[in-house]
Enzyme design. Structure first.
Site, PDB file in Angstrom:
ATOM      1  N   HIS A  57       0.844  -1.200   0.000  1.00  0.00           N
ATOM      2  CA  HIS A  57       0.000   0.000   0.000  1.00  0.00           C
ATOM      3  C   HIS A  57       0.873   1.242   0.000  1.00  0.00           C
ATOM      4  CE1 HIS A  57       0.626  -1.357   4.144  1.00  0.00           C
ATOM      5  NE2 HIS A  57       0.638  -0.077   4.502  1.00  0.00           N
ATOM      6  N   HIS A  97       1.047   5.236   0.788  1.00  0.00           N
ATOM      7  CA  HIS A  97       0.373   6.253   1.609  1.00  0.00           C
ATOM      8  C   HIS A  97       0.421   7.600   0.875  1.00  0.00           C
ATOM      9  CE1 HIS A  97       0.561   4.144   5.679  1.00  0.00           C
ATOM     10  NE2 HIS A  97       1.437   3.421   4.994  1.00  0.00           N
TER      11      HIS A  97
END
Ligand code: AMP
Ligand code: ZN
Length: 142
Positions: free
Chosen positions: A100, A102
């Protein structure tokens, strides 16, 4: 899908997430414990732990979503800038083992730092060391 992965569960709609963008390969949703208003996570739909595990086309989709979202997120919360980064592996602080990126909105005087502050003390490397490292990376990246 990895059964016990919270990000797979968000992607599949099994647990709630504040989804702000999705396409065939990537999904973005608000971080549940934000570092700043608008803190957004961008994930590939399929479960891979780190960037090195991610097939190239999915990596391109994640970057395309980050590229699309960074200015949109900044504008949505009237931020001055954003920090866009991955904790890529457990030793780098990755807690959720599903890749992921950010997008953390940043504000003048928010008290945060640049990404240079996330690593430990700086190494003392000679020109020869740097040459050798650059050669190793360049030949592995071919
Ligand atoms: P990392 O340390 O890079 O693995 O970051 C994981 C991020 O996921 C943290 O910023 C958490 O606040 C966030 N997070 C954990 N669980 C959820 C969830 N269910 N929905 C949205 N964000 C979450
Ligand atoms: Zn997953």
């Amino acid at each position: 899908m990895s059964e016990d992965c919270i990000f797979c569960q968000i992607v599949d709609g099994e647990i709630p997430g504040r989804i702000v963008y999705e396409d065939d390969d990537a999904v973005a949703f608000l971080d549940a414990n934000p570092m700043a208003p608008g803190h957004t996570l961008v994930v590939p739909r399929t479960h891979h732990e780190t960037l090195g595990d991610l097939p190239a086309d999915e990596g391109e989709a994640v970057f395309a979503a980050l590229h699309r979202l960074a200015p949109v997120v900044e504008a949505a919360v009237d931020a001055d800038a954003s920090t866009v980064a991955f904790n890529n592996g457990e030793a780098a602080g990755q807690e959720v083992p599903h890749v992921h990126g950010h997008v953390i909105p940043r504000f003048e005087g928010d008290g945060g730092g640049p990404i240079h502050t996330v690593a430990g003390s700086r190494p003392d490397l000679s020109d020869e060391d740097l040459d050798a490292i650059a050669d190793d990376i360049a030949s592995a990246a071919e």
